[in-house]
Design a protein around this motif. Structure first.
Motif, PDB file in Angstrom:
ATOM      1  N   ASN A  36     -22.155 -22.450  -6.565  1.00  0.00           N
ATOM      2  CA  ASN A  36     -20.766 -22.882  -6.594  1.00  0.00           C
ATOM      3  C   ASN A  36     -19.907 -21.853  -7.307  1.00  0.00           C
ATOM      4  O   ASN A  36     -20.334 -21.249  -8.297  1.00  0.00           O
ATOM      5  CB  ASN A  36     -20.633 -24.243  -7.295  1.00  0.00           C
ATOM      6  N   ASN A  37     -18.689 -21.661  -6.803  1.00  0.00           N
ATOM      7  CA  ASN A  37     -17.807 -20.632  -7.341  1.00  0.00           C
ATOM      8  C   ASN A  37     -16.884 -21.183  -8.420  1.00  0.00           C
ATOM      9  O   ASN A  37     -15.687 -20.927  -8.426  1.00  0.00           O
ATOM     10  CB  ASN A  37     -16.985 -19.977  -6.224  1.00  0.00           C
ATOM     11  N   PHE A  38     -17.442 -21.975  -9.375  1.00  0.00           N
ATOM     12  CA  PHE A  38     -16.641 -22.456 -10.493  1.00  0.00           C
ATOM     13  C   PHE A  38     -16.178 -21.301 -11.369  1.00  0.00           C
ATOM     14  O   PHE A  38     -15.266 -21.455 -12.162  1.00  0.00           O
ATOM     15  CB  PHE A  38     -17.458 -23.436 -11.348  1.00  0.00           C
ATOM     16  N   SER A  39     -16.828 -20.153 -11.261  1.00  0.00           N
ATOM     17  CA  SER A  39     -16.480 -19.024 -12.119  1.00  0.00           C
ATOM     18  C   SER A  39     -15.365 -18.173 -11.537  1.00  0.00           C
ATOM     19  O   SER A  39     -15.078 -17.106 -12.036  1.00  0.00           O
ATOM     20  CB  SER A  39     -17.706 -18.137 -12.360  1.00  0.00           C
ATOM     21  N   SER A  40     -14.715 -18.619 -10.462  1.00  0.00           N
ATOM     22  CA  SER A  40     -13.594 -17.861  -9.931  1.00  0.00           C
ATOM     23  C   SER A  40     -12.469 -17.834 -10.945  1.00  0.00           C
ATOM     24  O   SER A  40     -12.402 -18.650 -11.863  1.00  0.00           O
ATOM     25  CB  SER A  40     -13.110 -18.473  -8.608  1.00  0.00           C
ATOM     26  N   SER A  41     -11.542 -16.888 -10.778  1.00  0.00           N
ATOM     27  CA  SER A  41     -10.571 -16.602 -11.837  1.00  0.00           C
ATOM     28  C   SER A  41      -9.656 -17.766 -12.153  1.00  0.00           C
ATOM     29  O   SER A  41      -9.110 -17.850 -13.238  1.00  0.00           O
ATOM     30  CB  SER A  41      -9.726 -15.393 -11.427  1.00  0.00           C
ATOM     31  N   LYS A  42      -9.444 -18.693 -11.214  1.00  0.00           N
ATOM     32  CA  LYS A  42      -8.510 -19.781 -11.454  1.00  0.00           C
ATOM     33  C   LYS A  42      -9.136 -21.149 -11.225  1.00  0.00           C
ATOM     34  O   LYS A  42      -8.449 -22.144 -11.125  1.00  0.00           O
ATOM     35  CB  LYS A  42      -7.294 -19.637 -10.536  1.00  0.00           C
ATOM     36  N   SER A  43     -10.457 -21.198 -11.110  1.00  0.00           N
ATOM     37  CA  SER A  43     -11.111 -22.438 -10.725  1.00  0.00           C
ATOM     38  C   SER A  43     -11.250 -23.390 -11.899  1.00  0.00           C
ATOM     39  O   SER A  43     -11.263 -22.990 -13.054  1.00  0.00           O
ATOM     40  CB  SER A  43     -12.494 -22.137 -10.150  1.00  0.00           C
ATOM     41  N   PHE A 186      -7.661 -27.328  -4.754  1.00  0.00           N
ATOM     42  CA  PHE A 186      -8.425 -28.056  -3.735  1.00  0.00           C
ATOM     43  C   PHE A 186      -9.756 -27.337  -3.553  1.00  0.00           C
ATOM     44  O   PHE A 186      -9.805 -26.103  -3.509  1.00  0.00           O
ATOM     45  CB  PHE A 186      -7.675 -28.103  -2.402  1.00  0.00           C
ATOM     46  N   SER A 187     -10.835 -28.090  -3.440  1.00  0.00           N
ATOM     47  CA  SER A 187     -12.132 -27.464  -3.198  1.00  0.00           C
ATOM     48  C   SER A 187     -12.937 -28.316  -2.230  1.00  0.00           C
ATOM     49  O   SER A 187     -12.846 -29.553  -2.238  1.00  0.00           O
ATOM     50  CB  SER A 187     -12.921 -27.278  -4.503  1.00  0.00           C
ATOM     51  N   ASN A 188     -13.707 -27.647  -1.392  1.00  0.00           N
ATOM     52  CA  ASN A 188     -14.604 -28.308  -0.448  1.00  0.00           C
ATOM     53  C   ASN A 188     -15.919 -27.546  -0.432  1.00  0.00           C
ATOM     54  O   ASN A 188     -15.938 -26.332  -0.184  1.00  0.00           O
ATOM     55  CB  ASN A 188     -13.994 -28.322   0.962  1.00  0.00           C
ATOM     56  N   ASN A 189     -17.009 -28.249  -0.714  1.00  0.00           N
ATOM     57  CA  ASN A 189     -18.331 -27.638  -0.785  1.00  0.00           C
ATOM     58  C   ASN A 189     -19.257 -28.340   0.198  1.00  0.00           C
ATOM     59  O   ASN A 189     -19.451 -29.550   0.120  1.00  0.00           O
ATOM     60  CB  ASN A 189     -18.884 -27.747  -2.212  1.00  0.00           C
ATOM     61  N   PHE A 190     -19.805 -27.567   1.122  1.00  0.00           N
ATOM     62  CA  PHE A 190     -20.598 -28.111   2.223  1.00  0.00           C
ATOM     63  C   PHE A 190     -22.000 -27.519   2.184  1.00  0.00           C
ATOM     64  O   PHE A 190     -22.166 -26.292   2.100  1.00  0.00           O
ATOM     65  CB  PHE A 190     -19.909 -27.778   3.554  1.00  0.00           C
TER      66      PHE A 190
END
Length: 436
Positions: A36-43, A186-190
């Motif tokens: 998961n990209n929780f570590s993105s700059s604005k997440s 907004f986030s969507n993880n599939f």
């Protein structure tokens, strides 16, 4: 959330998960086997109710391409919530906290019929500013967020299962660099998973294909400007566990790609030079890994491991601090990471261990190419090379404080990071420092 700026003082408060003193940049997070990209700059943070998590494993030290450790989360299925003989159920949860006026609510429905099972859940949390003590509030810390989980499973045979999982969240907050900004997330993880646990001890296969997508939309109430960027992580992993002799051998491959897709909502600005827009970029990681956990004697166990990583970085429109094109040619880095852990059971209640591990950690796209408000990029960053050495003791104390086993652990460790990526915080700029 990463940052809260106290107006007039320039103080920065950090509230985030750390492992061995390293923050989430150096921590790999997987949910149902998907990065998961929780570590993105604005997440933001993980927002699913903890009651829907079946298992959480925290692995300390360099692992899975992370320098600090790995947090591995598995969500529940309908069969985990249904009692024997039941085919349908529901769950309602309500909560509140006085500190920040938080109100939480969650509703879950789950069913199983034949080889099929399904779980649907939705939750919401609303908070005001957090009181951090002494009558002082953490500014701009209010939060409004909704999240959902849909998980469908089908047992092909008694040994084979396939599932589809979708988690989503949306929310608003004001925790940005400028006090006039409001952000929508907004986030969507599939995830699509296939598990095959054959009757043969040599075949226990886990396959995952996934995509995580985060959308961040920021509105500046002062000038009416709107900026938006989309960050995606797409990947697959395949791991097989085989029982061999006195241990378990695990072999696997992994590939994932991070990307930024900037959008200029209210103007014709060029992403490479417009300070309100992010440049696009791609970060690709390929890996092959193997480990073997086996008993050398009745009291000594050994876990050697190898992982080969290749990291590639490129951007089509990024520029350096002087406005010159940067990142146009793909750069890559490879490394064979080695690990070894030895555990020795001295007696029935005392176990000692020693370990050494390595990892290659890619920079975040937000550190390489992001040139939005408050960020200065550094496209020359190198992947971080992490090393960890550790010795420790675990002493089982028996049933002292509870019915279960209690233990006392003592660990001494040393983390070394080559090409460490640090940040310098100021009132006007977050600067991604040169590698050291």
């Amino acid at each position: 959330r990463d940052l809260v700026r106290s107006r007039g003082l320039g103080d920065v408060y950090k509230r985030q998960v750390t492992i061995r003193g390293l923050d989430r940049q150096y921590i790999a997070i997987t949910v149902d086997g998907a990065r998961n990209n929780f570590s993105s700059s604005k997440s933001g943070s993980f927002t699913q109710p903890m009651s829907l998590l079946k298992q959480v494993d925290v692995i300390r030290g360099p692992s899975s391409g992370a320098g600090g450790g790995l947090i591995r989360m598995v969500t529940k299925s309908a069969t985990d919530l249904l009692l024997p003989g039941e085919s349908f159920g529901g769950q309602v949860q309500l909560g509140s906290r006085s500190n920040n006026g938080a109100e939480t609510a969650a509703l879950s429905l789950f069913a199983a019929q034949g080889k099929w099972d399904a779980l649907v859940s939705g939750s919401r949390i609303t908070t005001q500013n957090l009181n951090i003590g002494g009558g002082v509030e953490s500014p701009l810390s209010e939060l409004h967020n909704t999240s959902s989980l849909v998980k469908l499973g089908y047992d092909i045979t008694a040994q084979q299962r396939v599932f589809v999982s979708h988690t989503g969240s949306s929310g608003t907050d004001k925790r940005t660099r400028l006090d006039t900004e409001n952000r929508e997330r907004f986030s969507n993880n599939f995830v699509v998973g296939y598990d095959w646990k054959a009757s043969s001890p040599l075949l226990d296969l886990e396959t995952r294909i996934y995509q995580n997508k985060s959308n961040h939309k920021t509105t500046d109430s002062a000038d009416g400007s709107i900026t938006e960027d989309i960050q995606k992580t797409t990947g697959l992993s395949l791991t097989n566990h085989a029982v061999i002799s006195k241990g378990v051998a695990s072999l696997g491959i992994e590939y994932y790609e991070d990307g930024i897709e900037p959008k200029s909502v209210d103007g014709d600005g060029v992403s490479a030079t417009d300070p309100t827009t992010d440049p696009s970029g791609q970060l690709k990681t390929s890996a092959i890994f193997a480990l073997y956990d086996f008993a050398l004697t009745d009291s000594v166990s050994i876990l050697p491991s190898l992982r080969f990583d290749q990291i590639s970085m490129q951007s089509d429109d990024a520029v350096d601090v002087d406005g010159n094109p940067a990142g146009r040619d793909a750069t890559s880095k490879t490394q064979l990471s080695k690990g070894l852990r030895i555990s020795w059971q001295l007696n029935d209640g005392l176990v000692t261990h020693a370990s050494y591990s390595e990892a290659l950690v890619a920079p975040r796209l937000g550190e390489l190419y992001v040139s939005g408000k408050g960020f200065e990029p550094n496209p020359d960053l190198e992947p971080v090379q992490a090393q960890n050495k550790e010795i420790g003791l675990t002493w089982s104390l028996g049933k002292i404080f509870s019915e279960g086993q209690n233990s006392l652990k003592v660990n001494v460790f040393d983390n070394e990071l080559k090409n460490y990526i640090g940040k310098q915080y100021t009132l006007s700029l977050i600067h991604i420092s040169e590698p050291t």
